[in-house]
Design a protein around this motif. Structure first.
Motif, PDB file in Angstrom:
ATOM      1  N   GLU A 196       0.833  -1.204   0.000  1.00 13.31           N
ATOM      2  CA  GLU A 196       0.000   0.000   0.000  1.00 13.31           C
ATOM      3  C   GLU A 196       0.871   1.259   0.000  1.00 13.31           C
ATOM      4  O   GLU A 196       0.591   2.224  -0.708  1.00 13.31           O
ATOM      5  N   GLY A 227       2.200   1.882  -3.428  1.00 19.71           N
ATOM      6  CA  GLY A 227       1.170   1.943  -4.454  1.00 19.71           C
ATOM      7  C   GLY A 227       1.134   0.740  -5.365  1.00 19.71           C
ATOM      8  O   GLY A 227       0.777   0.840  -6.542  1.00 19.71           O
ATOM      9  N   GLU A 277      -9.709  -6.029   1.854  1.00 21.03           N
ATOM     10  CA  GLU A 277     -10.755  -5.112   1.410  1.00 21.03           C
ATOM     11  C   GLU A 277     -10.993  -4.028   2.459  1.00 21.03           C
ATOM     12  O   GLU A 277     -11.371  -2.902   2.146  1.00 21.03           O
ATOM     13  N   ASP A 287      -0.237  -2.852  -6.827  1.00 22.54           N
ATOM     14  CA  ASP A 287      -1.576  -3.392  -7.049  1.00 22.54           C
ATOM     15  C   ASP A 287      -1.730  -4.806  -6.496  1.00 22.54           C
ATOM     16  O   ASP A 287      -2.811  -5.190  -6.066  1.00 22.54           O
ATOM     17  N   THR A 308      -6.726  -2.196   3.836  1.00 28.01           N
ATOM     18  CA  THR A 308      -5.918  -1.291   3.018  1.00 28.01           C
ATOM     19  C   THR A 308      -6.833  -0.336   2.261  1.00 28.01           C
ATOM     20  O   THR A 308      -7.933  -0.718   1.854  1.00 28.01           O
ATOM     21  N   LEU A 309      -6.374   0.875   2.061  1.00 27.91           N
ATOM     22  CA  LEU A 309      -7.175   1.845   1.324  1.00 27.91           C
ATOM     23  C   LEU A 309      -7.150   1.581  -0.175  1.00 27.91           C
ATOM     24  O   LEU A 309      -8.128   1.830  -0.875  1.00 27.91           O
ATOM     25  N   ASN A 310      -5.999   1.077  -0.676  1.00 27.89           N
ATOM     26  CA  ASN A 310      -5.920   0.832  -2.121  1.00 27.89           C
ATOM     27  C   ASN A 310      -6.398  -0.562  -2.497  1.00 27.89           C
ATOM     28  O   ASN A 310      -6.376  -0.946  -3.661  1.00 27.89           O
ATOM     29  N   LYS A 311      -6.817  -1.354  -1.489  1.00 32.05           N
ATOM     30  CA  LYS A 311      -7.373  -2.690  -1.703  1.00 32.05           C
ATOM     31  C   LYS A 311      -6.428  -3.572  -2.538  1.00 32.05           C
ATOM     32  O   LYS A 311      -6.833  -4.214  -3.503  1.00 32.05           O
ATOM     33  N   VAL A 312      -5.163  -3.570  -2.125  1.00 32.24           N
ATOM     34  CA  VAL A 312      -4.177  -4.430  -2.766  1.00 32.24           C
ATOM     35  C   VAL A 312      -4.625  -5.888  -2.648  1.00 32.24           C
ATOM     36  O   VAL A 312      -5.309  -6.260  -1.696  1.00 32.24           O
TER      37      VAL A 312
END
Length: 233
Positions: free
Chosen positions: A118, A121, A153, A123, A156-160
């Motif tokens: 996260e 950045g 889900e 994925d 993490t904010l970026n939903k890695v």
């Protein structure tokens, strides 16, 4: 696309990272030092593989894990050995699994890898979990990955996402895939992986008798592929 690879230096994590090399544009590799016996050899193998595959490599130290582990991997205990004909004996394999089990290891390592992913950045996070080890290690199963992704889900904010590209393969199939990926990538990688539970005093030198070594030996033999590994036995 950025990806983080959890890299122990072992056969499975190395082949998983080779998959990531083909599927992503920028690779990061994390190797964890949790006080395991073979940590130096694992780190050196991981550094070499990361260099070959063009990944940024990071070592994360987690000394506290050893404090609450009675595993033969972290304590001065005999590492169990196993014969080739016993590898598919669930009772025997479960017995050896319990000897090397480190409490909640993958849950801890995956959580830290998720935070790192996260932060940069990324994925996806690639791991070498596979069907063969999943028969005895509950944290090596597709169910574990699926449930961990459910947690991500919310965690993490970026939903890695965690990816286990080998989860439906056994070791023999992993060796075959690794050999194919070497050809596709035009790189020699498998010989630099390190699977042994022990530190045998030399990089890439395997004991040849612990369960991890025995599964590696059998995989190359059954795949009909020359085993580049140097074994003591």
């Amino acid at each position: 696309m950025k990806a983080v690879c959890i890299l122990s230096g072992g056969l499975d994590s190395v082949v998983s990272m080779m998959v990531a090399k083909k599927e992503t544009s920028k690779l990061y590799a994390i190797t964890f030092d949790y006080g395991q016996r073979a940590v130096l050899r694992e780190i050196n193998a991981s550094k070499k593989v990361s260099e070959i595959l063009g990944a940024q490599h990071k070592v994360i130290k987690l000394p506290f894990i050893k404090e609450f582990s009675n595993s033969a991997l972290t304590k001065d205990k005999n590492i169990p050995t196993i014969k080739e004909h016993e590898l598919d004996n669930i009772e025997k394999a479960t017995e050896t699994m319990k000897s090397v089990w480190v409490p909640a290891r993958n849950m801890i390592l995956f959580s830290i890898a998720s935070g790192f992913a996260e932060f940069i950045g990324a994925d996806e996070i690639y791991t070498g979990l596979n069907r063969e080890e999943g028969t005895t290690f509950p944290d090596n199963t597709k169910e574990f990955i699926d449930r961990f992704n459910n947690v991500l889900e919310y965690g993490t904010l970026n939903k890695v996402k965690m990816r286990a590209p080998l989860y439906n393969l056994n070791k023999t199939e992993i060796v075959k895939l690794g050999k194919k990926l070497e050809k596709d990538l035009g790189l020699e990688v498998l010989k630099y992986s390190y699977s042994c539970y022990r530190d045998n005093g030399e990089d890439f030198l395997h004991c040849g008798k612990c369960e991890s070594c025995m599964r590696r030996k059998r995989a190359f033999k059954e795949a009909g592929i020359n085993d580049p590994t140097k074994y003591l036995e």
